[in-house]
Design an enzyme around this catalytic site. Structure first.
Site, mmCIF file in Angstrom:
data_model
loop_
_atom_site.group_PDB
_atom_site.id
_atom_site.type_symbol
_atom_site.label_atom_id
_atom_site.label_comp_id
_atom_site.label_asym_id
_atom_site.label_seq_id
_atom_site.Cartn_x
_atom_site.Cartn_y
_atom_site.Cartn_z
ATOM 1 C CG ASP A 104 -7.105 -51.699 3.177
ATOM 2 O OD1 ASP A 104 -5.931 -51.487 3.759
ATOM 3 O OD2 ASP A 104 -7.390 -53.033 2.384
ATOM 4 C CD GLU A 147 -3.110 0.430 2.013
ATOM 5 O OE1 GLU A 147 -3.917 1.950 2.571
ATOM 6 O OE2 GLU A 147 -2.225 0.135 3.136
ATOM 7 N N GLY A 151 -13.787 -60.250 9.339
ATOM 8 C CA GLY A 151 -12.405 -61.238 8.726
ATOM 9 C C GLY A 151 -10.823 -60.574 9.229
ATOM 10 C CB THR A 162 -11.307 -54.913 5.933
ATOM 11 O OG1 THR A 162 -11.567 -55.954 4.936
ATOM 12 C CG2 THR A 162 -12.323 -55.504 6.922
ATOM 13 C CE LYS A 181 -7.025 1.018 3.383
ATOM 14 N NZ LYS A 181 -6.214 1.338 4.294
ATOM 15 C CB CYS A 207 -4.002 -2.257 3.704
ATOM 16 S SG CYS A 207 -3.889 -1.961 5.480
#
Length: 640
Positions: free
Chosen positions: A359, A46, A353, A463, A115, A170
């Site tokens: 997994d 600025e 399982g 899984t 601005k 700003c």
């Protein structure tokens, strides 16, 4: 703009308060550096031509005249350059003095943005010198010898490649409704912010959070340049912030409190931002009535493209700073999902399982967390090992040891006899290790789990993970099926980290060694016999490719809809020398082929929780025809 990338920069030049000639020289140095580095858009702080801390000198006509001369000099300096420059200066219009950003390129003044929000509290007194854009009646005037239209109307600047950028200054971004809201709703891909924000304890952290949030909420690139060393330290100090964000992610950041000029550059992926927007219905609704004046920039000479931004090879893996919190978040999502399903079905037993692989280990750990949180007896978790023709001692021992240490119910049911009988029934030669040989084992295991669940009034917990779903690396109606799939939203690379994370928790100290060994066990379905030494011979990554590559492909294909050519470019950058071009091309082609051909498996997935930004659930994130053609994608892979 190659592959959707535009190179931008935030610059913090050396500055002397009220010494315009010196300031212009320093700005020119950084512009030259930026242009030689291929930067297409550069933002300065600025009031960078005068310095922000001139105070009542802003009323001095000499300073204002020299500022205009300084802008003319910068325009002349850029006459042979392509880079678009945004610099700050005071602009006098009739009875108003405005704090402005001037956009220049190739010797021309493209536009001026005043601005809007002027801070006038604490250490700030901007209303003492400046008027707001809201005080300005639309005015046509001359600045630096060029006609310019000044107004409070939103303005967008359009590059020759169609990238739109807007400007705020700003304090504008600190307002409850920043100008960048309207600018991005009107189509701005990038916002540049010329700033002069002083340093206070705790302020920098808030500033970073503010800009990151604004960039994320508006799905834009955000280039922020703030005043640094050389500004007056009479009452406050300026640290020199140079930051570049993309959709909330920090791409580049300078060194605060540096005594040297800074130029921070990064490549913003505009294509990625636009993909985010057009898939977000909220953004689409919000931008419906937004408008802005669009100012075209000049055409530029095409330059060779090189991807310079950093590309994370493991986009699903949390950073070290967030590893603990994000791992806990993922596990909590999985746990909450399973707990709700158990309550809804009035189940106090699950069947799962256990293979001794990654997994099933994560799924088992999620079951344990769920039962502990619900106050259920871990014996209600029935872990079943089902050794077959390819089961190795290592995975079998890890499976049984882990179940014993966790204190769940254990069962072992060999599938060899049943599958052998099945081969006889359908007339299959057991010596022929083909798809029939492998899938018969997977389906027999699933049948055992389903029948056990019926017997025990239990739920079969699946899984299979996200990576396997993407590649279709599952037996249809075998391990593909369950009653609730807790891992369906978790990619393979992340599962490794989750299991490793759990292994380091004090509560799992007894299981730590077993869990770590599972992490380092080669990934395999173990459906073909082990070698003569009992070692795993069928390794998944030898057959379908490295999971870290496939997870990378999956992320960019699904998350942003990138084409193979761009994914190929990003993968080369991300993995460096780890994989050569031919290897990446080979597995990318494999990914595209399998992703399309295996959609039919994803079209009938069991329920399971989404845990991250990517999901393949046919009921949610990914709906695709099972017979969609991969021709276009495979053709582009061939041309890489």
């Amino acid at each position: 703009m190659k592959y959707g990338f535009i190179k931008v920069a935030a610059a913090v030049p050396a500055v002397r308060v009220a010494d315009v000639e010196y300031n212009v020289q320093e700005i020119e140095k950084l512009i030259a550096m930026a242009d030689s580095d291929g930067v297409e858009l550069i933002c300065f702080p600025e009031l960078s031509l005068t310095g922000y801390t001139c105070q009542d000198l802003f009323r001095d006509q000499l300073l204002l005249a020299k500022s205009e001369e300084g802008l003319m000099r910068l325009m002349e300096f850029t006459r042979q350059l392509d880079v678009i420059c945004v610099v700050g200066l005071p602009v006098q219009v009739g009875g108003l003095l405005l704090n402005c950003a001037a956009v220049i390129q190739g010797g021309s003044l493209l536009g001026v943005v005043p601005k809007t929000y002027l801070p006038n509290y604490s250490e700030f007194y901007e209303k003492r010198w400046f008027a707001s854009a809201q005080d300005l009646n639309p005015t046509d005037c001359y600045l630096a010898g060029s006609p310019v239209h000044l107004s409070a109307d939103p303005k967008l600047f359009k590059t020759v490649d169609g990238v739109l950028f807007g400007v705020e200054i700003c304090e504008d971004v600190w307002a409850p409704i920043p100008p960048s809201n309207n600018l991005t709703m009107a189509g701005a891909d990038i916002i540049v912010n010329l700033s002069a924000s002083d340093e206070l304890v705790g302020k920098h952290q808030y500033l970073c959070s503010l800009i990151a949030q604004q960039s994320a909420r508006t799905m834009c690139g955000y280039v922020y340049a703030s005043s640094g060393f050389g500004e007056s330290t009479q009452d406050v100090v300026y640290g020199g912030n140079a930051m570049i964000f993309e959709n909330g992610q920090l791409l580049a950041e300078g060194e605060r409190f540096s005594f040297q000029p800074q130029l921070q550059a990064a490549q913003i992926d505009v294509e990625r931002l636009r993909t985010e927007r057009h898939s977000n219905s909220t953004f689409i609704n919000a931008q419906r009535d937004a408008e802005a004046v669009i100012i075209k920039t000049k055409s530029v000479e095409a330059k060779p493209f090189e991807l310079t931004r950093t590309v994370d090879p493991h986009p699903f893996i949390p950073s070290d700073d967030h590893m603990t919190s994000e791992c806990e978040e993922i596990l909590n999502i999985q746990t909450a999902g399973l707990a709700k399903r158990l309550l809804h079905t009035n189940c106090q037993h699950v069947v799962i399982g256990i293979s001794g692989g990654l997994d099933s280990t994560l799924a088992l750990l999620v079951c344990v967390r769920t039962f502990d949180k619900m106050g259920l007896d871990r014996k209600g978790i029935v872990g079943v090992t089902m050794p077959g023709f390819g089961t190795s001692d290592r995975t079998h021992d890890n499976a049984t040891t882990l179940m014993q240490l966790l204190g769940i119910s254990q069962m072992e049911i060999s599938i060899a006899k049943a599958v052998t009988q099945h081969f006889e029934d359908i007339g299959h030669d057991a010596a022929k290790h083909d798809a029939t040989y492998e899938n018969s084992q997977a389906r027999e295991r699933t049948q055992i789990l389903m029948d056990l669940a019926n017997k025990l009034s239990a739920l079969v917990v699946g899984t299979g993970d996200l990576s396997e779903l993407a590649l279709g690396w599952a037996t249809y109606n075998g391990d593909h099926m369950s009653m609730y799939g807790v891992n369906g939203g978790v990619p393979k690379t992340l599962i490794q980290y989750l299991v490793r994370y759990i292994a380091q928790l004090p509560a799992f100290a007894a299981e730590r060694d077993t869990l770590i060994d599972i992490v380092y066990t080669p990934i395999s379905p173990e459906l073909t016999p082990a070698d003569q030494n009992g070692n795993i011979q069928q390794k998944t990554e030898d057959l379908v490719g490295p999971y870290e590559l496939h997870d990378f492909f999956l992320y960019y294909f699904l998350r942003f809809g990138f084409r193979p050519a761009k994914i190929f470019l990003l993968a080369q950058k991300a993995f460096g020398d780890a994989y050569d071009k031919e290897t990446i091309k080979k597995w990318l082609t494999m990914f595209c082929r399998r992703f399309f051909s295996q959609q039919f498996k994803r079209s009938c997935l069991p329920d399971g929780p989404k845990v991250g930004s990517i999901s393949l659930s046919p009921r949610g994130d990914w709906r695709m025809a099972s017979d969609a053609c991969a021709t276009l994608w495979l053709k582009e892979c061939e041309e890489l």
